[in-house]
Motif scaffolding. Structure first.
Motif, PDB file in Angstrom:
ATOM      1  N   GLU A   2      74.720 116.917  34.271  1.00  0.00           N
ATOM      2  CA  GLU A   2      73.533 117.597  34.779  1.00  0.00           C
ATOM      3  C   GLU A   2      72.441 116.597  35.157  1.00  0.00           C
ATOM      4  N   ALA A   5      73.209 115.162  38.495  1.00  0.00           N
ATOM      5  CA  ALA A   5      72.959 116.155  39.548  1.00  0.00           C
ATOM      6  C   ALA A   5      71.475 116.190  39.892  1.00  0.00           C
ATOM      7  N   ALA A   6      70.613 116.099  38.880  1.00  0.00           N
ATOM      8  CA  ALA A   6      69.172 116.080  39.128  1.00  0.00           C
ATOM      9  C   ALA A   6      68.774 114.823  39.889  1.00  0.00           C
ATOM     10  N   LEU A   8      70.696 113.148  41.918  1.00  0.00           N
ATOM     11  CA  LEU A   8      71.211 113.315  43.275  1.00  0.00           C
ATOM     12  C   LEU A   8      70.301 114.232  44.098  1.00  0.00           C
ATOM     13  N   VAL A   9      69.826 115.306  43.493  1.00  0.00           N
ATOM     14  CA  VAL A   9      68.916 116.219  44.190  1.00  0.00           C
ATOM     15  C   VAL A   9      67.627 115.503  44.570  1.00  0.00           C
ATOM     16  N   VAL A  10      67.073 114.693  43.665  1.00  0.00           N
ATOM     17  CA  VAL A  10      65.845 113.960  43.953  1.00  0.00           C
ATOM     18  C   VAL A  10      66.082 112.953  45.080  1.00  0.00           C
ATOM     19  N   VAL A  12      68.323 113.144  47.486  1.00  0.00           N
ATOM     20  CA  VAL A  12      68.492 113.885  48.733  1.00  0.00           C
ATOM     21  C   VAL A  12      67.144 114.359  49.248  1.00  0.00           C
ATOM     22  N   LEU A  13      66.289 114.882  48.366  1.00  0.00           N
ATOM     23  CA  LEU A  13      64.959 115.319  48.777  1.00  0.00           C
ATOM     24  C   LEU A  13      64.118 114.144  49.278  1.00  0.00           C
TER      25      LEU A  13
END
Length: 115
Positions: A2, A5-6, A8-10, A12-13
């Protein structure tokens, strides 16, 4: 997993935001500013970017950095001064004496003379 994943999201943003700002800058730029470069809002520079500065500015910048470092050290020192006692006070005055020696040297060399 998890946590990754966080992250990776940051990422990408962040990359989406950087690309979005770049595309926005390409859309709203004035015509003809790409050839001049980013200096002076699109105006052509009057001299080369690697032109020489007077030697006086190096001494002034070193004085600025010395006093900038002084403030970086004095703020935490002021917080813990009551806990550490007179030893910290003596050390700070020794530090300030070293800085004052630098100011006296720059003054003697004429770094603070503007005319």
């Amino acid at each position: 997993m998890e946590t990754w994943a966080a992250v990776l999201v940051v990422l990408v943003l962040l990359s989406g935001g950087v690309c979005g700002v770049h595309v926005l800058a390409l859309l709203v730029r004035l015509p003809g500013t790409v050839e001049a470069g980013p200096f002076l809002s699109g105006n052509r520079p009057r001299e080369h970017a690697l032109s020489r500065f007077h030697a006086r500015w190096y001494a002034v910048s070193l004085l600025f950095l010395a006093f900038d470092m002084e403030m970086i050290f004095m703020y935490p020192w002021a917080v813990v001064l009551a806990e550490t006692g007179a030893g910290a006070l003596v050390e700070m005055f020794a530090f300030l004496a070293l800085l004052m020696a630098g100011v006296v040297y720059a003054w003697r060399e004429g770094a603070l003379r503007w005319a």
